[in-house]
Design a protein around this motif. Sequence first.
Motif, PDB file in Angstrom:
ATOM      1  N   GLU A 105     -38.893 -25.866 -79.235  1.00  0.00           N
ATOM      2  CA  GLU A 105     -38.741 -24.971 -78.096  1.00  0.00           C
ATOM      3  C   GLU A 105     -37.989 -25.726 -76.993  1.00  0.00           C
ATOM      4  OE1 GLU A 105     -42.583 -22.050 -78.498  1.00  0.00           O
ATOM      5  OE2 GLU A 105     -42.874 -23.918 -77.392  1.00  0.00           O
ATOM      6  N   PRO A 106     -37.418 -25.011 -76.018  1.00  0.00           N
ATOM      7  CA  PRO A 106     -36.555 -25.670 -75.024  1.00  0.00           C
ATOM      8  C   PRO A 106     -37.260 -26.663 -74.109  1.00  0.00           C
ATOM      9  CG  PRO A 106     -36.925 -23.378 -74.427  1.00  0.00           C
ATOM     10  CD  PRO A 106     -37.486 -23.566 -75.806  1.00  0.00           C
ATOM     11  N   GLY A 107     -38.564 -26.529 -73.943  1.00  0.00           N
ATOM     12  CA  GLY A 107     -39.288 -27.420 -73.028  1.00  0.00           C
ATOM     13  C   GLY A 107     -39.777 -28.713 -73.642  1.00  0.00           C
ATOM     14  N   VAL A 108     -39.420 -28.981 -74.888  1.00  0.00           N
ATOM     15  CA  VAL A 108     -39.841 -30.241 -75.517  1.00  0.00           C
ATOM     16  C   VAL A 108     -39.144 -31.399 -74.799  1.00  0.00           C
ATOM     17  CG1 VAL A 108     -39.707 -31.639 -77.632  1.00  0.00           C
ATOM     18  CG2 VAL A 108     -40.344 -29.228 -77.763  1.00  0.00           C
ATOM     19  N   VAL A 109     -39.921 -32.374 -74.386  1.00  0.00           N
ATOM     20  CA  VAL A 109     -39.369 -33.551 -73.720  1.00  0.00           C
ATOM     21  C   VAL A 109     -38.713 -34.440 -74.770  1.00  0.00           C
ATOM     22  CG1 VAL A 109     -39.973 -35.636 -72.409  1.00  0.00           C
ATOM     23  CG2 VAL A 109     -41.011 -33.428 -71.825  1.00  0.00           C
ATOM     24  N   GLN A 110     -37.532 -34.951 -74.453  1.00  0.00           N
ATOM     25  CA  GLN A 110     -36.752 -35.737 -75.404  1.00  0.00           C
ATOM     26  C   GLN A 110     -37.543 -36.922 -75.937  1.00  0.00           C
ATOM     27  OE1 GLN A 110     -35.190 -38.929 -75.189  1.00  0.00           O
ATOM     28  NE2 GLN A 110     -33.554 -38.732 -76.662  1.00  0.00           N
ATOM     29  N   LEU A 111     -38.245 -37.651 -75.114  1.00  0.00           N
ATOM     30  CA  LEU A 111     -39.031 -38.805 -75.555  1.00  0.00           C
ATOM     31  C   LEU A 111     -40.142 -38.380 -76.516  1.00  0.00           C
ATOM     32  CD1 LEU A 111     -39.611 -41.855 -75.325  1.00  0.00           C
ATOM     33  CD2 LEU A 111     -41.123 -41.311 -73.405  1.00  0.00           C
ATOM     34  N   LYS A 112     -40.778 -37.242 -76.256  1.00  0.00           N
ATOM     35  CA  LYS A 112     -41.848 -36.749 -77.142  1.00  0.00           C
ATOM     36  C   LYS A 112     -41.293 -36.416 -78.523  1.00  0.00           C
ATOM     37  CE  LYS A 112     -45.124 -36.848 -74.062  1.00  0.00           C
ATOM     38  NZ  LYS A 112     -46.167 -37.843 -74.115  1.00  0.00           N
ATOM     39  N   LEU A 113     -40.084 -35.854 -78.556  1.00  0.00           N
ATOM     40  CA  LEU A 113     -39.457 -35.579 -79.847  1.00  0.00           C
ATOM     41  C   LEU A 113     -39.232 -36.884 -80.603  1.00  0.00           C
ATOM     42  CD1 LEU A 113     -38.136 -33.784 -81.959  1.00  0.00           C
ATOM     43  CD2 LEU A 113     -36.027 -33.869 -80.597  1.00  0.00           C
ATOM     44  N   ASN A 114     -38.717 -37.883 -79.920  1.00  0.00           N
ATOM     45  CA  ASN A 114     -38.480 -39.153 -80.589  1.00  0.00           C
ATOM     46  C   ASN A 114     -39.776 -39.838 -81.018  1.00  0.00           C
ATOM     47  OD1 ASN A 114     -35.737 -39.316 -80.985  1.00  0.00           O
ATOM     48  ND2 ASN A 114     -35.352 -40.138 -78.949  1.00  0.00           N
ATOM     49  N   GLU A 115     -40.830 -39.668 -80.248  1.00  0.00           N
ATOM     50  CA  GLU A 115     -42.131 -40.219 -80.660  1.00  0.00           C
ATOM     51  C   GLU A 115     -42.632 -39.539 -81.927  1.00  0.00           C
ATOM     52  OE1 GLU A 115     -44.557 -39.760 -77.165  1.00  0.00           O
ATOM     53  OE2 GLU A 115     -43.765 -41.587 -76.241  1.00  0.00           O
ATOM     54  N   ALA A 116     -42.391 -38.238 -82.051  1.00  0.00           N
ATOM     55  CA  ALA A 116     -42.807 -37.505 -83.252  1.00  0.00           C
ATOM     56  C   ALA A 116     -41.959 -37.893 -84.463  1.00  0.00           C
ATOM     57  CB  ALA A 116     -42.710 -35.998 -83.015  1.00  0.00           C
ATOM     58  N   LEU A 117     -40.695 -38.224 -84.247  1.00  0.00           N
ATOM     59  CA  LEU A 117     -39.797 -38.586 -85.345  1.00  0.00           C
ATOM     60  C   LEU A 117     -39.937 -40.037 -85.797  1.00  0.00           C
ATOM     61  CD1 LEU A 117     -36.562 -36.782 -84.107  1.00  0.00           C
ATOM     62  CD2 LEU A 117     -37.961 -36.136 -86.089  1.00  0.00           C
ATOM     63  N   LYS A 118     -40.335 -40.910 -84.913  1.00  0.00           N
ATOM     64  CA  LYS A 118     -40.364 -42.351 -85.176  1.00  0.00           C
ATOM     65  C   LYS A 118     -41.159 -42.752 -86.426  1.00  0.00           C
ATOM     66  CE  LYS A 118     -41.010 -46.802 -82.978  1.00  0.00           C
ATOM     67  NZ  LYS A 118     -41.286 -47.500 -81.740  1.00  0.00           N
ATOM     68  N   PRO A 119     -42.350 -42.204 -86.674  1.00  0.00           N
ATOM     69  CA  PRO A 119     -43.093 -42.617 -87.866  1.00  0.00           C
ATOM     70  C   PRO A 119     -42.358 -42.358 -89.186  1.00  0.00           C
ATOM     71  CG  PRO A 119     -44.522 -41.386 -86.383  1.00  0.00           C
ATOM     72  CD  PRO A 119     -43.124 -41.281 -85.847  1.00  0.00           C
ATOM     73  N   TYR A 120     -41.370 -41.474 -89.139  1.00  0.00           N
ATOM     74  CA  TYR A 120     -40.618 -41.122 -90.347  1.00  0.00           C
ATOM     75  C   TYR A 120     -39.268 -41.854 -90.423  1.00  0.00           C
ATOM     76  CZ  TYR A 120     -44.089 -37.461 -90.115  1.00  0.00           C
ATOM     77  OH  TYR A 120     -45.270 -36.783 -90.023  1.00  0.00           O
ATOM     78  N   GLY A 121     -39.012 -42.724 -89.445  1.00  0.00           N
ATOM     79  CA  GLY A 121     -37.762 -43.472 -89.440  1.00  0.00           C
ATOM     80  C   GLY A 121     -36.575 -42.710 -88.886  1.00  0.00           C
ATOM     81  N   PHE A 122     -36.821 -41.652 -88.128  1.00  0.00           N
ATOM     82  CA  PHE A 122     -35.758 -40.841 -87.546  1.00  0.00           C
ATOM     83  C   PHE A 122     -35.804 -40.905 -86.025  1.00  0.00           C
ATOM     84  CE2 PHE A 122     -36.363 -38.837 -91.699  1.00  0.00           C
ATOM     85  CZ  PHE A 122     -35.048 -38.718 -92.129  1.00  0.00           C
ATOM     86  N   PHE A 123     -34.706 -40.495 -85.391  1.00  0.00           N
ATOM     87  CA  PHE A 123     -34.678 -40.346 -83.946  1.00  0.00           C
ATOM     88  C   PHE A 123     -33.584 -39.358 -83.565  1.00  0.00           C
ATOM     89  CE2 PHE A 123     -31.410 -43.425 -84.662  1.00  0.00           C
ATOM     90  CZ  PHE A 123     -30.559 -43.421 -83.566  1.00  0.00           C
ATOM     91  N   PHE A 124     -33.740 -38.779 -82.370  1.00  0.00           N
ATOM     92  CA  PHE A 124     -32.744 -37.877 -81.799  1.00  0.00           C
ATOM     93  C   PHE A 124     -31.866 -38.742 -80.894  1.00  0.00           C
ATOM     94  CE2 PHE A 124     -31.665 -34.701 -78.400  1.00  0.00           C
ATOM     95  CZ  PHE A 124     -30.850 -33.895 -79.177  1.00  0.00           C
ATOM     96  N   PRO A 125     -30.607 -39.005 -81.291  1.00  0.00           N
ATOM     97  CA  PRO A 125     -29.793 -40.021 -80.629  1.00  0.00           C
ATOM     98  C   PRO A 125     -29.456 -39.836 -79.152  1.00  0.00           C
ATOM     99  CG  PRO A 125     -28.921 -39.548 -82.786  1.00  0.00           C
ATOM    100  CD  PRO A 125     -29.977 -38.524 -82.512  1.00  0.00           C
ATOM    101  N   PRO A 126     -29.172 -38.624 -78.645  1.00  0.00           N
ATOM    102  CA  PRO A 126     -28.832 -38.556 -77.224  1.00  0.00           C
ATOM    103  C   PRO A 126     -29.924 -39.227 -76.392  1.00  0.00           C
ATOM    104  CG  PRO A 126     -28.330 -36.477 -78.254  1.00  0.00           C
ATOM    105  CD  PRO A 126     -29.081 -37.312 -79.275  1.00  0.00           C
ATOM    106  N   ASP A 127     -29.520 -40.084 -75.480  1.00  0.00           N
ATOM    107  CA  ASP A 127     -30.470 -40.922 -74.754  1.00  0.00           C
ATOM    108  C   ASP A 127     -30.091 -41.035 -73.278  1.00  0.00           C
ATOM    109  OD1 ASP A 127     -32.646 -42.671 -74.443  1.00  0.00           O
ATOM    110  OD2 ASP A 127     -31.372 -44.422 -74.778  1.00  0.00           O
ATOM    111  N   PRO A 128     -30.244 -39.935 -72.522  1.00  0.00           N
ATOM    112  CA  PRO A 128     -29.921 -40.021 -71.093  1.00  0.00           C
ATOM    113  C   PRO A 128     -30.936 -40.909 -70.371  1.00  0.00           C
ATOM    114  CG  PRO A 128     -30.980 -37.947 -71.571  1.00  0.00           C
ATOM    115  CD  PRO A 128     -30.750 -38.627 -72.896  1.00  0.00           C
ATOM    116  N   GLY A 129     -30.593 -41.324 -69.189  1.00  0.00           N
ATOM    117  CA  GLY A 129     -31.496 -42.154 -68.397  1.00  0.00           C
ATOM    118  C   GLY A 129     -32.823 -41.479 -68.113  1.00  0.00           C
TER     119      GLY A 129
END
Length: 176
Positions: free
Chosen positions: A105-129
């Motif tokens: 959904e649009p309100g997912v925080v970028q860091l939270k998405l990456n935390e959910a992906l990390k255990p599987y060896g994935f990440f969402f690359p865009p990384d704004p400050g």
Amino acid sequence: MDLIDQLREMVGWRVSAAPSERLCYSSDASQVRGLPDHVVRPMTTEEVSKVVSLASSLGIPVTARGAGTGLAGGAVPLRGGIVLDMSGMNRILEMDLANLQVIVEPGVVQLKLNEALKPYGFFFPPDPGSSAICTIGGLIANNGSGMRCVKYGTTRNYVLDLEVVLADGQVIRTGS
């Protein structure tokens, strides 16, 4: 029935016209300012569609807002109207890692998405400050990037499909 009553019929208590709350939505991280008349916090696409449809029929401007971290003034209600605070639509709906896809959904925080992906060896690359607080919807709206964009690309390189509420309230799907 006045506008706030109509909005409350659509989203319940998640609407406000309180001056103090409206002031909180009058700016983002830019220097741009504009005071909304109402703040609405939808939880579903259907609620967004209903609010936008009503606003369209009455000629009321609508401004979507994520975390308000943008530096371009995109979340600022320059003409007043309704601010749609999308931060409540913050669920990761599906992680289809076999196909390298995540539905959020649009309100997912970028860091939270990456935390959910990390255990599987994935990440969402865009990384704004602002990755600790910015939302996926805001990243998409502004084609967010960051330090890794030279190697991995910007947000647009990772969006395959969108569910979009048009200005008249109609809901469409794009992509594949």
